[in-house]
Design an enzyme around this catalytic site. Structure first.
Site, PDB file in Angstrom:
ATOM      1  N   ARG A 103      45.464  50.258  41.375  1.00  0.00           N
ATOM      2  CA  ARG A 103      44.786  48.951  41.391  1.00  0.00           C
ATOM      3  C   ARG A 103      43.425  49.171  40.757  1.00  0.00           C
ATOM      4  NH1 ARG A 103      44.247  44.608  46.232  1.00  0.00           N
ATOM      5  NH2 ARG A 103      46.290  44.164  45.343  1.00  0.00           N
ATOM      6  N   HIS A 130      48.937  40.782  37.978  1.00  0.00           N
ATOM      7  CA  HIS A 130      49.379  41.218  39.308  1.00  0.00           C
ATOM      8  C   HIS A 130      50.902  41.072  39.373  1.00  0.00           C
ATOM      9  CE1 HIS A 130      49.106  42.444  43.349  1.00  0.00           C
ATOM     10  NE2 HIS A 130      48.470  41.429  43.896  1.00  0.00           N
ATOM     11  N   GLN A 133      52.958  41.166  42.755  1.00  0.00           N
ATOM     12  CA  GLN A 133      52.776  39.942  43.533  1.00  0.00           C
ATOM     13  C   GLN A 133      53.759  38.858  43.099  1.00  0.00           C
ATOM     14  OE1 GLN A 133      50.439  39.178  46.138  1.00  0.00           O
ATOM     15  NE2 GLN A 133      51.903  37.511  46.284  1.00  0.00           N
ATOM     16  N   ASP A 222      45.287  30.666  44.827  1.00  0.00           N
ATOM     17  CA  ASP A 222      44.701  31.998  45.018  1.00  0.00           C
ATOM     18  C   ASP A 222      43.198  31.768  45.191  1.00  0.00           C
ATOM     19  OD1 ASP A 222      44.109  34.741  44.966  1.00  0.00           O
ATOM     20  OD2 ASP A 222      44.375  34.939  42.796  1.00  0.00           O
ATOM     21  N   CYS A 262      48.890  34.026  47.577  1.00  0.00           N
ATOM     22  CA  CYS A 262      49.135  35.480  47.561  1.00  0.00           C
ATOM     23  C   CYS A 262      48.364  36.201  48.655  1.00  0.00           C
ATOM     24  CB  CYS A 262      48.798  36.040  46.191  1.00  0.00           C
ATOM     25  SG  CYS A 262      47.102  35.709  45.688  1.00  0.00           S
TER      26      CYS A 262
END
Ligand code: CP
Ligand code: NVA
Length: 310
Positions: A103, A130, A133, A222, A262
């Site tokens: 990450r 991402h 996700q 998000d 998320c």
């Protein structure tokens, strides 16, 4: 498929295979059975940013599959690409472990790791994307709606890493994505064009949240302030006014529309507490599916790697 860096680099068939494997392994584990295909294997997990879901679900997935994982904070190794070049980290880790997940802030860091590592590299979020996700997200949509083909997602908020990955996955899996963002925070046109080049008319952009949700089967949001943007927090909160998902906005959406986020969620900003807790919210199923998708991804990538003789 050596690495998993971005949805736009995957073929539709590969994504579908991963979804099928996720479903099979999910059923297996829910039935109390195990698949110890990664016995003796170790995953290195490099994090430049905080994480609850990603760290926990990858670690649990490795344990589930009989393997081990090592969590590495940037300060443990003097920063990624600071104490030593990224390409050296990639080559050294390739001598010790069987896979790397990372990450990072810059997307280029995971690209560089993958370029120099002999072992699979998984993108666990970068400023640009991402992918793990959104694969968990589409698995969740498939479970709740029984299909992906033709499903319309309205994404309300920042045109960020998650929105970009949603655009790519929508295009690859025949869904539609309407992105509603305030002026200046739209998803970049290069990403929209890219998604629409995979499948015409996949992504539509608007500055009007009420319009965006009117035909949606799923509404997604998000945070307005992604990791690394903390200094812009006050400005962003002002600029995103009117773009929160709340009971008022939902009056414009079809009844029964599913709500996704998320996580982590900042209640009272991009989403109200009532909407997070509402019966149409599938947010915690979505969080659970990070584990089920990543278990499948690790099985796929790390057992293929074993066949290469490490
Ligand atoms: N959604 C997500 O990636 O959560 P974490 O930042 O907690 O890993
Ligand atoms: N856009 C968010 C996602 C967090 C999971 C961020 O990058 O911080």
């Amino acid at each position: 498929m050596k690495d998993f860096l971005s949805i736009d680099q995957c073929m539709k068939e590969q994504l579908e295979e991963l979804l099928d494997l996720s479903t099979k392994l999910k059923k297996k584990y829910k039935a109390g059975k195990r698949d110890l295909c990664l016995e003796g294997k170790t995953l290195a997990m490099l994090f430049e940013k905080p994480s609850l879901r990603t760290r926990m679900s990858f670690q649990v997935a490795m344990t589930d599959l009989g393997g081990a994982s090592i969590y590495v904070k940037p300060e443990d190794i003097g920063g990624i690409g600071k104490r030593e070049p990224v390409k050296d980290i990639a080559r050294v880790l390739s001598r010790y472990v069987h896979g790397i997940m990372a990450r990072t802030f810059e997307h280029q860091t995971v690209v560089e790791l993958a370029k120099f590592a002999e072992i699979p590299v998984i993108n666990a979020l970068t400023d640009w994307s991402h992918p793990c996700q959104v694969m968990a997200d589409v698995l969740t949509i498939q479970e709740h709606l029984g299909k992906l083909d033709g499903v319309t997602i309205a994404y309300i908020g920042d045109g960020n890493n998650v929105a970009r990955s949603l655009a790519f996955v929508a295009a690859k899996l025949d869904m539609k994505l309407v992105v509603a963002s305030p002026g200046g925070y739209e998803l970049d046109s290069e990403s929209i064009d890219k998604a629409n080049s995979y499948k015409a008319d996949t992504v539509e952009q608007t500055n009007n949240p009420a319009d965006a949700v009117k035909d949606a089967q799923v509404i997604y949001t998000d945070t307005w302030v992604s990791m690394g943007q903390e200094e812009e927090k006050q400005k962003r909160i002002k600029d995103f006014e009117g773009f929160g998902i709340d009971e008022e906005l939902l009056k414009n959406a079809p009844a029964g529309v599913k709500i996704m986020h998320c996580l982590p969620a900042y209640r009272g900003y991009e989403i109200s507490d009532g909407v997070v807790e509402s019966e149409n919210s599938i947010i915690f199923d979505q969080a659970e599916n990070r584990l089920h998708f990543q278990r499948a991804l690790l099985k796929k990538l790390l057992t293929t790697e074993a066949q290469r003789g490490k």
